[in-house]
Design a protein around this motif. Structure first.
Motif: not given
Length: 470
Positions: A297-301
């Motif tokens: 999720d962090l990478v995606d955000l």
């Protein structure tokens, strides 16, 4: 010049301005002297010389005429000399101007042609400048004599002797007034700039609490207000960074603690039964999945927030995409005995990235189910509203406090922090949703009350059936 401070540069400009004003005043006075005083004397000499010479045209330069001229010399402000021959002028005072003979060959030629000759220069014996002219007198047989008229010029200080005290008083008052104005402007300009410098020093060391109080509306006032706002924004950003760091440490510490503890327990065989060991492995797997989801999720955000990211835009039958997403939660809906109500227009089309729109639906529906009460109701709507496709979902779960509404969608922010372990969320889902909606030029809003539950509304640009975006 580059090494001078700003206030020193302004001081130099002021000094230059004062010096320039003094120079202009001097030039102006000199102009009055040369153009008005000297010119008026020159015009008077020419007028008087021509008038005197014209009285004796075609006559003789008799002793009687010479006596009349000499008498006029006594009563006039001018010095008048009458001679029969040019050579005689050399014997009359002043016979040298600027240390040179009064008459040269060029002057002699001009006089013989009947023209007058102007003479101006310094006379050593008088210790001052004179202005004069030599006029030829015509007779029947040609030139019969010459009239030499001259007047000593007053020095410039003598000309303006009556005006100098007034000029000194007016000049002194002007410079006092000018000094007061400059002092006021100096304080008005540099005091705020010095305050800004002090505040910038505080900001540079991480102190964002100080602001400069001002009621100015000019450019400096606007600069101070902008700097105050920047300082406050930096302070808020710093607080968010600290909170983000604290949150991510917390999010990582708990699963790592579980994984480390249960791994050590399995390694040391600290369990009482195979079933307990299996539960330990299940917990490790669960926490590993949580870490994996958090990192993803962090990478995606971060990927979505990069300016270089571009969506794969194509026409989407959005109702079908919504139905497919709802089907993924069928088991969860049955487990919580939720009553699902649908109000969906099935022929709506949007231009967007189907993978990202699916991600939006999935995260929002997942949150609505997690935070719904058992046997509660969820209402999902999809309709065309004006020039947009509006997706709306409402659940009757616990409402979100009013003070938390504006922060919904921030990284790791949860309104109810006690539920983060039971729901398994990372606190990033709505952050991702808001970024995707922004990239699709849509709108995201959220409202919540204890009586009606929480409602999330998303609007995306509508695409008509011909493929043209409205």
């Amino acid at each position: 010049m580059k090494n001078l401070t700003f206030n020193k540069k302004i001081l130099l400009i002021i000094i230059f301005s004062i010096g320039f004003s003094v120079l202009v005043s001097f030039l102006f006075i000199h102009y009055l002297y040369s153009k008005l005083y000297v010119s008026s004397i020159e015009d008077s000499i020419i007028h008087q010389g021509k008038r005197t010479a014209s009285h004796y045209h075609y006559g003789e330069l008799s002793d009687e005429i010479i006596e009349k001229i000499q008498w006029y010399n006594v009563v006039s402000e001018y010095e008048i000399i009458v001679v029969d021959d040019l050579d005689e002028l050399s014997s009359y005072f002043p016979y040298k101007i600027n240390y040179e003979n009064l008459i040269d060959s060029h002057d002699q030629s001009e006089l013989e042609e009947g023209k007058y000759v102007m003479k101006e220069g310094f006379v050593e014996e008088l210790n001052r400048e004179i202005l004069g002219a030599i006029f030829p007198i015509k007779g029947d047989q040609g030139l019969i004599g010459f009239i030499y008229i001259y007047v000593p010029l007053e020095a410039i200080q003598d000309v303006f002797s009556d005006s100098i005290p007034i000029l000194l008083i007016a000049g002194s008052l002007f410079f006092c007034f000018f000094f007061l104005i400059i002092t006021r402007i100096w304080k008005s300009m540099f005091k705020p700039l010095q305050d800004l410098q002090r505040l910038s020093d505080q900001v540079s060391i991480g102190n964002y609490s100080d602001i400069i109080q001002t009621d100015r509306q000019d450019e400096i006032g606007q600069l101070i207000k902008a700097f105050n706002q920047m300082s406050l924004s930096l302070g808020q950003l710093e607080e968010r960074k600290k909170e983000f760091t604290s949150n991510i440490v917390h999010e990582l510490r708990t699963p790592l603690t579980y994984i480390g503890g249960y791994t050590e327990a399995l390694k040391q065989k600290i369990y009482t039964s195979p079933e307990e060991a299996t539960n330990y492995l299940a917990t490790i797997q669960k926490e590993t999945d949580r870490l994996s989801k958090l990192i993803n999720d962090l990478v995606d955000l971060n990927y979505l927030q990069e300016n270089s990211y571009s969506t794969n835009m194509e026409p989407i039958a959005i109702a079908q995409l919504l139905f497919d997403t709802i089907d993924l939660f069928e088991i969860h809906i049955k487990e919580k005995k939720l009553h699902l109500k649908l109000d969906i227009e099935e022929d709506l089309v949007v231009l967007g990235d189907s993978h990202r729109i699916h991600q939006v639906f999935y995260n929002i529906i997942d949150n609505a189910i997690k935070y719904s009460l058992s046997s509660g109701a969820i209402l999902i709507k999809l309709k065309k509203v004006n020039k947009a496709v509006q997706f709306q979902i409402n659940n009757d779960g616990i409402g979100i406090p009013k003070e938390d509404i504006e922060r919904i969608g921030e990284r790791f922010f949860r309104s109810d922090k006690a539920r983060n372990r039971t729901t398994g969320g990372t606190g990033l889902g709505l952050s991702i949703v808001k970024e995707i909606v922004r990239l699709h030029e849509g709108k995201f809003t959220i409202s919540s009350t204890q009586s009606t539950g929480t409602t999330i509304t998303i609007q995306l640009p509508y695409l008509d059936i011909e493929g043209a975006e409205i």
